[in-house]
Design a protein around this motif. Structure first.
Motif, short mmCIF file in Angstrom:
data_model
loop_
_atom_site.label_atom_id
_atom_site.label_comp_id
_atom_site.label_asym_id
_atom_site.label_seq_id
_atom_site.Cartn_x
_atom_site.Cartn_y
_atom_site.Cartn_z
N MET A 1 -26.90 101.93 -56.47
CA MET A 1 -27.56 102.62 -57.58
C MET A 1 -26.52 103.20 -58.55
O MET A 1 -26.67 103.10 -59.77
CB MET A 1 -28.48 103.71 -57.04
N ALA A 2 -25.48 103.79 -57.98
CA ALA A 2 -24.43 104.36 -58.81
C ALA A 2 -23.70 103.28 -59.60
O ALA A 2 -23.37 103.47 -60.79
CB ALA A 2 -23.44 105.15 -57.95
N ALA A 3 -23.43 102.15 -58.97
CA ALA A 3 -22.76 101.05 -59.67
C ALA A 3 -23.63 100.52 -60.79
O ALA A 3 -23.15 100.26 -61.91
CB ALA A 3 -22.42 99.93 -58.68
N GLY A 4 -24.91 100.37 -60.52
CA GLY A 4 -25.82 99.88 -61.55
C GLY A 4 -25.87 100.80 -62.75
O GLY A 4 -25.95 100.35 -63.90
N ALA A 5 -25.80 102.10 -62.49
CA ALA A 5 -25.86 103.08 -63.58
C ALA A 5 -24.63 103.01 -64.47
O ALA A 5 -24.69 103.38 -65.65
CB ALA A 5 -26.03 104.48 -63.01
N ARG A 6 -23.52 102.55 -63.93
CA ARG A 6 -22.26 102.54 -64.69
C ARG A 6 -22.02 101.22 -65.42
O ARG A 6 -21.09 101.09 -66.20
CB ARG A 6 -21.08 102.82 -63.78
N LEU A 7 -22.86 100.21 -65.16
CA LEU A 7 -22.67 98.94 -65.84
C LEU A 7 -23.07 99.06 -67.31
O LEU A 7 -24.00 99.79 -67.66
CB LEU A 7 -23.53 97.86 -65.17
N GLY A 8 -22.38 98.33 -68.16
CA GLY A 8 -22.70 98.34 -69.58
C GLY A 8 -23.91 97.48 -69.90
O GLY A 8 -24.44 96.76 -69.05
N MET B 1 -13.21 107.50 -44.99
CA MET B 1 -12.30 107.00 -46.01
C MET B 1 -12.83 105.71 -46.65
O MET B 1 -12.67 105.50 -47.86
CB MET B 1 -10.92 106.72 -45.40
N MET B 2 -13.47 104.86 -45.88
CA MET B 2 -14.04 103.63 -46.44
C MET B 2 -15.16 103.97 -47.42
O MET B 2 -15.23 103.40 -48.52
CB MET B 2 -14.57 102.71 -45.33
N VAL B 3 -16.02 104.90 -47.04
CA VAL B 3 -17.11 105.31 -47.93
C VAL B 3 -16.54 105.99 -49.18
O VAL B 3 -16.99 105.73 -50.31
CB VAL B 3 -18.08 106.23 -47.19
N ALA B 4 -15.55 106.84 -48.99
CA ALA B 4 -14.95 107.54 -50.13
C ALA B 4 -14.32 106.54 -51.10
O ALA B 4 -14.43 106.70 -52.33
CB ALA B 4 -13.90 108.54 -49.64
N TYR B 5 -13.66 105.52 -50.58
CA TYR B 5 -13.05 104.51 -51.45
C TYR B 5 -14.13 103.75 -52.22
O TYR B 5 -13.92 103.39 -53.40
CB TYR B 5 -12.19 103.55 -50.65
N ALA B 6 -15.27 103.50 -51.57
CA ALA B 6 -16.36 102.81 -52.25
C ALA B 6 -16.85 103.63 -53.44
O ALA B 6 -17.05 103.10 -54.55
CB ALA B 6 -17.50 102.54 -51.28
N TYR B 7 -17.05 104.93 -53.23
CA TYR B 7 -17.48 105.78 -54.34
C TYR B 7 -16.42 105.87 -55.42
O TYR B 7 -16.72 105.89 -56.62
CB TYR B 7 -17.84 107.18 -53.83
N THR C 1 -14.27 103.58 -56.19
CA THR C 1 -14.30 102.31 -56.91
C THR C 1 -15.37 102.33 -57.99
O THR C 1 -15.16 101.90 -59.12
CB THR C 1 -14.57 101.15 -55.94
N VAL C 2 -16.54 102.85 -57.64
CA VAL C 2 -17.66 102.88 -58.58
C VAL C 2 -17.43 103.90 -59.69
O VAL C 2 -17.65 103.62 -60.87
CB VAL C 2 -18.97 103.19 -57.84
N GLN C 3 -16.96 105.08 -59.33
CA GLN C 3 -16.91 106.19 -60.28
C GLN C 3 -15.63 106.23 -61.12
O GLN C 3 -15.67 106.66 -62.27
CB GLN C 3 -17.08 107.50 -59.52
N GLY D 1 -13.05 103.49 -60.97
CA GLY D 1 -12.58 102.15 -61.33
C GLY D 1 -13.66 101.32 -61.99
O GLY D 1 -14.52 101.83 -62.72
N ASN D 2 -13.63 100.04 -61.73
CA ASN D 2 -14.62 99.10 -62.26
C ASN D 2 -15.76 99.01 -61.26
O ASN D 2 -15.56 98.58 -60.12
CB ASN D 2 -13.97 97.74 -62.46
N PRO D 3 -16.99 99.40 -61.63
CA PRO D 3 -18.09 99.38 -60.67
C PRO D 3 -18.39 97.99 -60.11
O PRO D 3 -18.95 97.88 -59.01
CB PRO D 3 -19.28 99.93 -61.46
N VAL D 4 -18.01 96.95 -60.82
CA VAL D 4 -18.21 95.59 -60.31
C VAL D 4 -17.41 95.38 -59.03
O VAL D 4 -17.76 94.56 -58.18
CB VAL D 4 -17.83 94.55 -61.38
N GLY D 5 -16.34 96.16 -58.85
CA GLY D 5 -15.53 96.06 -57.65
C GLY D 5 -16.31 96.33 -56.37
O GLY D 5 -15.89 95.91 -55.29
N LEU D 6 -17.45 97.01 -56.48
CA LEU D 6 -18.26 97.26 -55.29
C LEU D 6 -18.67 95.96 -54.61
O LEU D 6 -18.92 95.93 -53.40
CB LEU D 6 -19.50 98.08 -55.64
#
Length: 228
Positions: free
Chosen positions: A56-63, A112-118, A120-122, A124-129
């Motif tokens: 949901m967070a990644a979708g919100a950040r897409l252009g 740490m894995m979950v934190a890196y995922a967030y 990446t989305v917030q 970096g590039n959300p597509v990286g998810l």
């Protein structure tokens, strides 16, 4: 070469390192104990419950130019919603305390894995998810169904204790085909680099999670009433 093929080729070393984890071989050989299985499920709960919020967070950040990809994430959300409850049901069926697992703290590697995922989305590039999707779904497709059968026989647990593993093993074959078609539509070099970069990181982070389980042998939370 399609981008999916490039992704597979560029992450081959990281994927091989993850698949060489001793816990995978132990699972396929039926050498995993109930406490180890419950430890795996507990950590799975702690990262699976973030899958939908992350998408949901990644979708919100897409252009606006990535509306097609936002629609694909909606499909993933519909498929993934509620899977963390499957994990808790499996813990319960294995004789563990699902409520204790729900309220427990994740292992450092999982956090740490979950934190890196967030991140990446917030940041970096959300597509990286999609790199995380590639690692988690690809791993489950490769191992889940076979491992679930071996574990069920070795641990003498009912099939209802393996719904997360067995269902993902069957379902994710289709998911991988969907993923392949999706990433092959990524035509921006920045997006492609972001997916490859994240996948390499998630292979290592997911591997750290399995190393933690193997080394810690964290016991399964037990209910107040003895399991029989």
């Amino acid at each position: 070469m399609s981008f999916y093929d490039t992704l597979m080729a560029d992450t081959a070393v990281e994927r091989a390192t993850l698949m060489a984890q001793p816990l995978f071989a132990d699972a396929l050989a039926g050498r995993v104990t109930r406490p180890m299985y419950c430890a795996f499920l507990t950590e799975a709960y702690h990262h699976v419950r973030h899958t939908v919020p992350l998408m949901m967070a990644a979708g919100a950040r897409l252009g606006r130019d990535a509306e097609w990809l936002r629609g694909k994430l909606v499909h993933y959300i519909e498929e993934e919603y509620g899977h963390h409850e499957w994990v808790l049901n499996d813990i319960r069926a294995a004789g563990g305390d699902a409520d204790a697992a729900r309220h427990s703290e994740p292992a450092f590697a999982t956090e740490m894995m979950v934190a890196y995922a967030y991140d990446t989305v917030q940041r970096g590039n959300p597509v990286g998810l999609l790199g995380m999707v590639h690692v988690l779904e690809g791993t489950s497709t490769a191992l889940a169904t076979e491992a679930a059968g071996a574990l069920a026989r070795a641990l003498e647990l009912p099939a209802r204790a393996f719904t997360y593993l067995s269902s993902h093993g069957a379902l994710d074959v289709g998911h991988v085909d969907f993923f392949r078609a999706l990433v092959d539509q990524l035509d921006r070099p920045d997006d492609q680099r972001a997916v490859i970069h994240a996948a390499k990181r998630f292979y290592r982070l997911y591997g750290d999670l399995f190393t933690t389980i193997s080394e810690a042998h964290r016991p399964c939370p037990t209910p107040s009433v003895a399991f029989s």
